[in-house]
Motif scaffolding. Structure first.
Motif, mmCIF file in Angstrom:
data_model
loop_
_atom_site.group_PDB
_atom_site.id
_atom_site.type_symbol
_atom_site.label_atom_id
_atom_site.label_comp_id
_atom_site.label_asym_id
_atom_site.label_seq_id
_atom_site.Cartn_x
_atom_site.Cartn_y
_atom_site.Cartn_z
ATOM 1 N N ARG B 108 9.873 50.395 16.140
ATOM 2 C CA ARG B 108 8.408 50.413 16.084
ATOM 3 C C ARG B 108 7.815 49.943 17.415
ATOM 4 O O ARG B 108 6.867 50.531 17.919
ATOM 5 C CB ARG B 108 7.921 49.509 14.948
ATOM 6 C CG ARG B 108 7.320 50.286 13.788
ATOM 7 C CD ARG B 108 6.955 49.350 12.664
ATOM 8 N NE ARG B 108 8.126 48.854 11.971
ATOM 9 C CZ ARG B 108 8.340 47.579 11.665
ATOM 10 N NH1 ARG B 108 7.445 46.672 11.997
ATOM 11 N NH2 ARG B 108 9.425 47.223 11.029
ATOM 12 N N ALA B 109 8.420 48.898 17.954
ATOM 13 C CA ALA B 109 7.942 48.353 19.227
ATOM 14 C C ALA B 109 8.098 49.374 20.345
ATOM 15 O O ALA B 109 7.232 49.502 21.216
ATOM 16 C CB ALA B 109 8.702 47.075 19.559
ATOM 17 N N ALA B 110 9.184 50.110 20.323
ATOM 18 C CA ALA B 110 9.455 51.103 21.361
ATOM 19 C C ALA B 110 8.514 52.290 21.248
ATOM 20 O O ALA B 110 8.152 52.911 22.255
ATOM 21 C CB ALA B 110 10.903 51.576 21.261
ATOM 22 N N ALA B 111 8.098 52.566 20.030
ATOM 23 C CA ALA B 111 7.228 53.714 19.803
ATOM 24 C C ALA B 111 5.784 53.398 20.167
ATOM 25 O O ALA B 111 4.995 54.285 20.474
ATOM 26 C CB ALA B 111 7.302 54.135 18.335
ATOM 27 N N ARG B 112 5.481 52.106 20.164
ATOM 28 C CA ARG B 112 4.126 51.662 20.468
ATOM 29 C C ARG B 112 3.802 51.968 21.919
ATOM 30 O O ARG B 112 4.559 51.605 22.817
ATOM 31 C CB ARG B 112 4.017 50.154 20.219
ATOM 32 C CG ARG B 112 2.686 49.719 19.711
ATOM 33 C CD ARG B 112 2.829 48.643 18.636
ATOM 34 N NE ARG B 112 3.811 47.629 19.013
ATOM 35 C CZ ARG B 112 4.526 46.965 18.118
ATOM 36 N NH1 ARG B 112 4.396 47.231 16.842
ATOM 37 N NH2 ARG B 112 5.386 46.054 18.489
#
Lengths: 134, 134
Positions: B108-112
DNA sequence: TCGATATATATCGGCGCTCGATATATCCTG
DNA sequence: CAGGATATATCGAGCGCCGATATATATCGA
């Protein structure tokens, strides 16, 4: 033994790094906190693990910072590292499930010898059905 | 490291014995079959584990049989053994869950979109929500 | 019938991994 | 200013797993 499963220390390090890059000491604290004090990675263990995981390509040095005169060396998971951690998590979940099913099986077997089980004491706990460890 | 968690080999042996008493070689085959060939306990490992588990009171010698001229030494779990296996299964399931949650968090953090928050040292520490390993 | 394989136990040296101790250095708190 | 937290790193001791080795019987195919 399990084809290729990592050590516990390696698993905890990878888990600590799974959400974001961290530095050595941060991994120590994160693991402890995350487990409610259950798991306590030792300093003497950490750096060897870090070197091994790097050599295996599961983590990489993300960056180095100097905060208040102290060096911080941040590591992050590689794609292989994520895959390895995910695979290990699956093995663990499968193993845990298998162990629990078999414990229930053993309890049922122990309760069997006598005629019929008196209703109410040992609930059937549902059948194990499929699935070994994997 | 984890307060008191058993080795992998010990875990597999206890799991193999969880449903019924077995003898050494039977434990080897059962573990292999149960895991679909994933786990392969070695002979050189087995007897040491058996001795250690006996010394720790987690298993006991159930009986000895002679089948076709071959000695079979059957072991079974003690109540402590069942409890220890159950506790280990819980630790494993919890660890697997924690790892998976964190992997998802990392994704999720990487997609943000990079909204970059150099912030500094202590990342929001955020929700964490429930459950670490335990 | 002989050799290979499976069953069944057990031991031992080597080696990899974890632990505890130790070392160095800075910053903060009492 | 001492002690603890932060932060890195190394090393010897010891334990656990692996592979090899040993012993013995039963079975199956060549």
């Amino acid at each position: 033994m399990t084809a290729k499963s990592m050590t516990r220390a390696a698993f905890f390090v990878l888990t600590a790094l799974a959400d974001q890059p961290r530095h050595g000491y941060g991994i120590l604290r994160e693991t402890e906190e995350l487990s409610g004090g259950e798991v306590h990675l030792r300093v003497g263990t950490l750096y060897g693990v870090l070197d091994r995981l790097t050599a295996d390509g599961l983590i990489v040095l993300d960056r180095e910072e100097v905060q208040q005169g102290r060096l911080r060396r941040y590591y992050r998971l590689t794609d292989d590292g994520v895959a390895a951690l995910d695979a290990e998590a699956e093995r663990m979940a499968a193993g845990a499930g298998a162990a629990r099913r078999r414990i229930a099986e053993g309890r049922r077997a122990a309760a069997r010898p006598a005629a019929q089980d008196p209703a109410g004491l040992e609930p059937p706990t549902a059948p194990g059905l499929a699935g070994g460890f994997a």
